[in-house]
Design an enzyme around this catalytic site. Structure first.
Site, short mmCIF file in Angstrom:
data_model
loop_
_atom_site.label_atom_id
_atom_site.label_comp_id
_atom_site.label_asym_id
_atom_site.label_seq_id
_atom_site.Cartn_x
_atom_site.Cartn_y
_atom_site.Cartn_z
N GLU A 78 45.39 46.75 53.45
CA GLU A 78 45.74 46.76 54.89
C GLU A 78 44.49 46.78 55.77
OE1 GLU A 78 48.42 46.26 56.55
OE2 GLU A 78 49.82 46.25 54.86
C1 FAD Z 1 46.37 47.17 44.79
C2 FAD Z 1 46.30 46.19 45.92
C3 FAD Z 1 47.46 45.88 46.59
C4 FAD Z 1 47.43 44.90 47.61
N1 FAD Z 1 48.60 44.52 48.19
C5 FAD Z 1 48.59 43.43 49.00
C6 FAD Z 1 49.81 42.85 49.47
O1 FAD Z 1 50.89 43.34 49.16
N2 FAD Z 1 49.74 41.75 50.27
C7 FAD Z 1 48.55 41.19 50.60
O2 FAD Z 1 48.56 40.19 51.30
N3 FAD Z 1 47.37 41.71 50.19
C8 FAD Z 1 47.37 42.81 49.39
N4 FAD Z 1 46.18 43.33 48.93
C9 FAD Z 1 44.94 42.71 49.33
C10 FAD Z 1 44.10 43.58 50.24
O3 FAD Z 1 44.67 43.63 51.53
C11 FAD Z 1 42.68 43.02 50.21
O4 FAD Z 1 42.15 43.32 48.94
C12 FAD Z 1 41.81 43.58 51.31
O5 FAD Z 1 42.23 43.15 52.57
C13 FAD Z 1 40.33 43.20 51.12
O6 FAD Z 1 40.19 41.82 50.88
P1 FAD Z 1 39.32 41.33 49.61
O7 FAD Z 1 39.82 42.04 48.41
O8 FAD Z 1 39.36 39.86 49.59
O9 FAD Z 1 37.88 41.86 49.88
P2 FAD Z 1 36.76 41.12 50.79
O10 FAD Z 1 37.39 40.65 52.05
O11 FAD Z 1 36.05 40.15 49.95
O12 FAD Z 1 35.82 42.34 51.14
C14 FAD Z 1 34.84 42.85 50.21
C15 FAD Z 1 33.96 43.87 50.93
O13 FAD Z 1 33.27 43.22 52.01
C16 FAD Z 1 33.54 43.90 53.23
N5 FAD Z 1 33.64 42.91 54.30
C17 FAD Z 1 34.34 41.76 54.30
N6 FAD Z 1 34.20 41.12 55.46
C18 FAD Z 1 33.40 41.87 56.23
C19 FAD Z 1 32.88 41.75 57.55
N7 FAD Z 1 33.20 40.73 58.33
N8 FAD Z 1 32.07 42.73 58.02
C20 FAD Z 1 31.78 43.80 57.25
N9 FAD Z 1 32.22 43.97 56.01
C21 FAD Z 1 33.03 43.01 55.49
C22 FAD Z 1 34.84 44.64 53.03
O14 FAD Z 1 34.94 45.76 53.89
C23 FAD Z 1 34.75 45.02 51.56
O15 FAD Z 1 34.02 46.21 51.43
C24 FAD Z 1 46.20 44.34 47.97
C25 FAD Z 1 45.03 44.72 47.32
C26 FAD Z 1 45.07 45.63 46.30
C27 FAD Z 1 43.79 46.00 45.60
#
Ligand code: FAD
Length: 600
Positions: free
Chosen positions: A442
């Site tokens: 989220e």
């Molecule tokens: C168990 C689990 C359940 C989930 N359930 C759902 C679901 O039901 N539906 C759904 O759609 N998604 C779901 N997600 C996805 C979740 O919302 C994402 O994992 C989350 O939003 C982060 O995206 P990412 O994993 O691609 O990480 P990334 O976006 O790649 O981020 C990696 C790191 O980089 C940092 N970062 C990225 N961009 C920036 C920026 N612009 N400035 C500063 N820092 C930045 C982040 O804070 C993080 O620390 C789930 C994830 C998990 C692990």
């Protein structure tokens, strides 16, 4: 191991002595309720959570869902719990009577849901996602979509998911690639891949209704081109019953640190067969719709983090009263009996920190839920608008503060147990693993910091911030005892320094120094969050100090003294930690910004 999920005395204090939840009863929407109906529904939630959810929390963690012969295999208890939750009317709890709902306030529903997450976050995920998905259809869907899906979702026959994330687009949803091509008969053909979709496949319900973000061919770039679609696993007939299999399929299950009972899925759309999607609302407004629901989802995540923190605190509190180890530092006789570890000041430190984090987090989230109630049901239109602005401003804090501090509380719970805490024979390591998700999904904590400092603080010429300060003033002035006045003074001084820092950061943003200003957004979120939670503790302390004067049993006096001591802990041990944030923000420290990738 205790079976207390959330201390009912504490919950009653927070709902009725701090928040005036009974005040909601005078509103038309809730006029068929009374304190007894609120308490009865809370009692049902507590009992059901212990009997139907907590009973398989550990088993579902150890025996996570498996993908076998094209089917997801899960413990039968998960379906039993989901069905019991739905049958008791909780999926539709907050909705209108006409929709089969109970017209319960958000505040009461949030409290109820707290028990289910505290009991078993993995299983609770399925009904919570269903409520959220149904809410999107209820608010933005057309009449035929509502007729086809809502009754079946609210009754628990169908479940729901939120399908936003893609392998290459998590924090940055602007970059999603899932596409939607209009077909002749009104639906769209969806093509693409989603990842981490919670509950994306399971063996609980007859159908799964995915709320999918996708871009219609030719849409504008970025977030302005995102639309929202209903994509059911089975298309439905004119009566809403499951019909043909739709072209959305499970590409694989993802294995996680915690929250193992909720399936995490990689889904593919339109790969093996045509995948029909039904546009919700207007084209290109999808992210806006999702964001309107986001407050709810983010308050829900904060709440979950607070109550998992709370659960670990309850376990470790009981353990600390039972476990005999060592003697008081001043005791010289080696033959004197050993004392329970709760007698050691350092163990009390760890318990107090957990109490401060989890009860402070709970107070914050209940306050957020109350703002939702005020936003939708306050009789005064201006108050409704103001509640919406406050909620908007506070949402990143409500999501993040408990998410950061809940796992800290669980970490301390492990420490209270000593070696036992590190083993899988005791429950607190699972609490920590489950809770560790909350700073990630989220919107990560980092993204919430950017949202707060980059956007929310300045919205509407900072009207939300002004409203917040007015609200805080009420409680600062309500402090009457010496202790509460001392805490009010330190909160008010910290607040003044934070306001100055905020003004400087605002000037810096206005002058175009965006990267430099936002480089320490996480510090700002910590500063802001600690101030807000200190305020939550002052509110609790004011209520406890007033009630203590007339408390007439030892249990009651102990309860209020405990609240005051936890408030003192927050003001003596936690609020001062923002001094470092203030220095870094005042200096606009550029250490992280100027570190180069090649220097690592
Ligand atoms: C168990 C689990 C359940 C989930 N359930 C759902 C679901 O039901 N539906 C759904 O759609 N998604 C779901 N997600 C996805 C979740 O919302 C994402 O994992 C989350 O939003 C982060 O995206 P990412 O994993 O691609 O990480 P990334 O976006 O790649 O981020 C990696 C790191 O980089 C940092 N970062 C990225 N961009 C920036 C920026 N612009 N400035 C500063 N820092 C930045 C982040 O804070 C993080 O620390 C789930 C994830 C998990 C692990």
């Amino acid at each position: 191991m205790t079976d207390t999920l959330i201390d009912r005395r504490d919950l009653a204090f927070q709902l009725y002595e701090v928040l005036d939840t009974e005040g909601l009863l005078s509103r038309e929407r809730f006029n068929e309720h009374n304190r007894d109906t609120f308490d009865a529904v809370i009692e049902t939630a507590d009992k059901m959570a212990r009997e139907k959810f907590a009973n398989h929390n550990s088993a579902a963690d150890k025996d996570e869902p498996k993908f076998v012969n094209g089917q997801v295999q899960m413990l039968p208890e998960v379906k039993e719990a989901f069905d019991a939750y739905a049958k008791a009317g909780f999926i539709a709890g907050r909705y209108d009577y006409e929709l089969g709902g109970m017209q319960l306030p958000e505040t009461v529903m949030a409290a109820c849901n707290g028990f289910f997450t505290a009991a078993n976050p993995g299983t609770a995920g399925y009904p919570f996602l269903t409520t959220a998905a149904a809410n999107l259809i209820r608010v933005f869907g057309n009449e035929s979509q509502k007729a086809s899906f809502l009754p079946n979702m609210l009754s628990g026959r169908y479940s729901g998911t939120m399908a936003l994330t893609e392998p290459h687009a998590g924090s940055s949803l602007a970059d999603i690639r899932t596409s939607a091509t209009p077909a002749d008969d009104g639906h769209y053909l969806i093509k693409g891949a989603k990842i981490y979709i919670s509950g994306g496949e399971q063996s609980i319900t007859e159908n799964i209704v995915h709320m999918v973000l996708a871009k219609i061919k030719g849409a504008p770039a970025g977030v302005k081109g995102i639309s929202l679609f209903i994509v059911p696993k089975f298309r439905v007939d004119s009566d809403g019953n499951p019909a043909d299999r739709n072209g959305v399929s499970l590409a694989g299950l993802i294995h996680k640190l915690g929250y193992r009972g909720t399936t995490s899925t990689a889904l593919s759309f339109g790969d093996d067969a045509p995948c029909h999607g039904y546009l919700v609302g207007e084209p290109h407004q999808g992210l806006k719709y999702m964001f309107q629901m986001m407050n709810e989802a983010r308050v829900g995540v904060g709440f979950g983090a607070a109550v998992i923190g709370y659960r670990g605190y309850m376990h470790s509190l009981e353990y600390a009263k039972d476990r005999l180890q060592g003697r008081k530092a001043s005791e010289k006789n080696p033959e004197s009996p050993q004392v329970p570890i709760i007698e050691h000041a350092d163990v009390r430190r760890m318990l107090l920190a957990q109490k401060a984090y989890s009860e402070g987090g709970l107070a914050l989230c209940l306050y957020g839920a109350r703002l939702m109630d005020d936003q939708h049901t306050h009789p005064d239109e201006q108050k409704r608008t103001e509640a919406g602005k406050l909620l908007d401003l506070l949402t990143p804090v409500i999501k993040t503060w408990p998410s950061e501090h809940g796992p800290k509380a669980n970490d301390l719970a492990i420490q209270v147990y000593g070696g036992a805490g590190y083993t899988r024979e005791y429950p607190v390591e699972q609490c920590w693993r489950d809770n560790r998700l909350n700073p990630i999904h989220e919107g990560t904590s980092g993204i919430q910091g950017l949202d707060l400092l980059g956007r929310k603080i300045w919205q509407d010429q900072s009207h939300g911030l002004q409203l917040l300060m007015q609200e805080m003033q009420v409680d600062l002035q309500a402090a009457t005892t010496d202790r509460c006045q001392q805490w009010a003074l330190s909160l008010s001084e910290t607040l003044q320094q934070a306001v100055k820092v905020t003004q400087n950061l605002g000037k810096s943003l206005m002058s175009g120094e965006v990267d430099k200003t936002l480089a320490n957004a996480s510090c700002y979120l910590h500063l802001f969050g600690h101030i807000i939670v200190a305020w939550m503790w002052l509110r609790q302390a004011n209520a406890a100090a007033n009630a203590l004067a007339s408390a007439n049993t030892d249990d009651e006096r102990n309860f209020y003294q405990g609240k005051l001591q936890a408030a003192q802990y927050f003001f003596h041990w936690e609020l001062p930690t923002v001094a470092q944030d203030l220095v870094l923000l005042r200096n606009m420290d550029d250490t992280c910004l100027n570190m180069k990738a090649e220097w690592f």
